[in-house]
Design a protein around this motif. Structure first.
Motif, short mmCIF file in Angstrom:
data_model
loop_
_atom_site.label_atom_id
_atom_site.label_comp_id
_atom_site.label_asym_id
_atom_site.label_seq_id
_atom_site.Cartn_x
_atom_site.Cartn_y
_atom_site.Cartn_z
N ASP A 82 0.86 -1.18 0.00
CA ASP A 82 0.00 0.00 0.00
C ASP A 82 0.90 1.23 0.00
OD1 ASP A 82 -1.79 2.07 0.52
OD2 ASP A 82 -2.83 1.01 2.12
N LEU A 83 0.79 2.04 -1.05
CA LEU A 83 1.60 3.25 -1.18
C LEU A 83 0.82 4.51 -0.82
CD1 LEU A 83 3.29 2.34 -4.58
CD2 LEU A 83 4.24 2.05 -2.28
N GLY A 84 -0.38 4.33 -0.26
CA GLY A 84 -1.22 5.47 0.10
C GLY A 84 -2.26 5.73 -0.97
N ALA A 85 -3.37 6.34 -0.56
CA ALA A 85 -4.51 6.57 -1.45
C ALA A 85 -4.88 5.24 -2.10
CB ALA A 85 -4.21 7.66 -2.47
N ASP A 86 -4.98 5.19 -3.41
CA ASP A 86 -5.32 3.94 -4.10
C ASP A 86 -4.11 3.34 -4.81
OD1 ASP A 86 -7.99 3.90 -3.34
OD2 ASP A 86 -8.62 5.10 -5.06
N LEU A 87 -2.92 3.80 -4.50
CA LEU A 87 -1.70 3.34 -5.16
C LEU A 87 -1.18 2.07 -4.52
CD1 LEU A 87 0.12 6.79 -5.44
CD2 LEU A 87 -1.39 5.70 -7.11
N ARG A 88 -0.84 1.08 -5.36
CA ARG A 88 -0.33 -0.20 -4.87
C ARG A 88 0.80 -0.67 -5.78
NH1 ARG A 88 -3.52 1.44 -1.75
NH2 ARG A 88 -5.29 0.40 -0.77
N ASP A 89 1.78 -1.33 -5.18
CA ASP A 89 2.74 -2.12 -5.94
C ASP A 89 2.41 -3.57 -5.64
OD1 ASP A 89 4.18 -0.15 -7.24
OD2 ASP A 89 5.74 -0.04 -5.71
N ILE A 90 2.32 -4.38 -6.68
CA ILE A 90 2.00 -5.80 -6.53
C ILE A 90 3.18 -6.60 -7.04
CG2 ILE A 90 0.40 -7.65 -7.15
CD1 ILE A 90 -1.72 -5.43 -7.57
N LEU A 91 3.77 -7.41 -6.17
CA LEU A 91 4.92 -8.23 -6.50
C LEU A 91 4.47 -9.68 -6.55
CD1 LEU A 91 7.35 -6.62 -3.89
CD2 LEU A 91 6.94 -5.90 -6.24
N ILE A 92 4.74 -10.34 -7.67
CA ILE A 92 4.29 -11.72 -7.86
C ILE A 92 5.50 -12.61 -8.09
CG2 ILE A 92 2.90 -13.28 -9.28
CD1 ILE A 92 1.09 -10.85 -9.88
N GLU A 93 5.61 -13.63 -7.23
CA GLU A 93 6.68 -14.62 -7.35
C GLU A 93 6.04 -15.99 -7.33
OE1 GLU A 93 10.32 -13.69 -4.99
OE2 GLU A 93 8.89 -12.41 -3.94
N GLY A 94 6.67 -16.94 -7.98
CA GLY A 94 6.09 -18.28 -7.94
C GLY A 94 6.84 -19.22 -8.83
N THR A 95 6.12 -20.23 -9.26
CA THR A 95 6.74 -21.24 -10.09
C THR A 95 7.18 -20.63 -11.41
OG1 THR A 95 4.59 -21.90 -10.92
CG2 THR A 95 5.45 -23.11 -9.04
N LYS A 96 8.11 -21.27 -12.06
CA LYS A 96 8.73 -20.73 -13.27
C LYS A 96 7.76 -20.48 -14.41
CE LYS A 96 11.68 -24.09 -12.95
NZ LYS A 96 12.66 -25.09 -13.31
N ASP A 97 6.64 -21.21 -14.43
CA ASP A 97 5.74 -21.08 -15.57
C ASP A 97 4.71 -19.95 -15.41
OD1 ASP A 97 4.40 -22.33 -13.54
OD2 ASP A 97 3.48 -23.84 -14.81
N THR A 98 4.82 -19.17 -14.35
CA THR A 98 3.88 -18.08 -14.15
C THR A 98 4.12 -16.98 -15.18
OG1 THR A 98 3.78 -18.51 -11.79
CG2 THR A 98 3.05 -16.35 -12.51
N VAL A 99 3.07 -16.62 -15.85
CA VAL A 99 3.14 -15.55 -16.83
C VAL A 99 2.08 -14.53 -16.46
CG1 VAL A 99 2.84 -14.94 -19.26
CG2 VAL A 99 3.90 -17.12 -18.64
N LEU A 100 2.44 -13.27 -16.47
CA LEU A 100 1.47 -12.23 -16.16
C LEU A 100 1.41 -11.29 -17.34
CD1 LEU A 100 -0.42 -11.03 -14.04
CD2 LEU A 100 1.50 -9.70 -13.21
N ARG A 101 0.25 -11.26 -17.96
CA ARG A 101 0.08 -10.39 -19.10
C ARG A 101 -0.12 -8.96 -18.66
NH1 ARG A 101 -2.85 -15.13 -20.57
NH2 ARG A 101 -1.83 -16.12 -22.31
N SER A 102 0.36 -8.03 -19.44
CA SER A 102 0.22 -6.61 -19.12
C SER A 102 -1.19 -6.14 -19.36
CB SER A 102 1.16 -5.78 -19.97
OG SER A 102 2.48 -6.14 -19.68
#
Length: 144
Positions: free
Chosen positions: A124-144
């Protein structure tokens, strides 16, 4: 690790939905973040992408485990009010099946690590701002 910056609850939900596309039944997702950081909003997006009505998704703080049925069942767990043996008694390992995904809020309360779990940290960076960090198995793909 994948990092996404969001500026609204809706964008946090969208990151959850995009992340859901990389999950397969049997997956476990561990969520970390302070109270009010957007963990449930992330789950709402994830569950919605898996065919669950997003309006059904709420924080399971008092029920501990909520089951949402869609194309894939989502078992949404909240460990906020639990510790030690109480967590062991939930049988979390048994929730992940070939037809379900388990998402655990307040995963820092786990007594022991769960193997092959994806880890999502919402800052939580304040207001509605967030940084989301995703870690996991090698096959995880996150589309933009």
């Amino acid at each position: 690790m994948v990092k996404r910056h969001t500026e609204s609850e809706f964008e946090t939900e969208q990151v959850g939905a995009s992340f859901a596309e990389s999950l397969i039944p049997g997956a476990t997702v561990l969520l970390y973040g302070e109270l009010g950081s957007g963990k449930t909003a992330f789950v709402r997006g994830l569950a919605g992408a898996l065919g669950v009505d997003p309006t059904e998704v709420s924080s399971p703080t008092f029920t501990l485990i909520q089951e949402y049925r869609g194309r894939v069942t989502v078992n949404h767990v909240d460990l906020y009010r639990l510790s030690g043996a109480e967590i062991d008694d939930l049988g979390l390992e048994e929730l992940a099946t070939d037809r379900s995904i388990v998402v655990i809020e307040w995963a820092d309360r786990l007594v022991r690590p769960l193997n092959d779990a994806h880890e999502v940290t919402i800052i939580d960076l304040g207001a509605d701002l967030r940084d989301i960090l995703i870690e996991g198995t090698k096959d995880t793909v996150l589309r933009s």
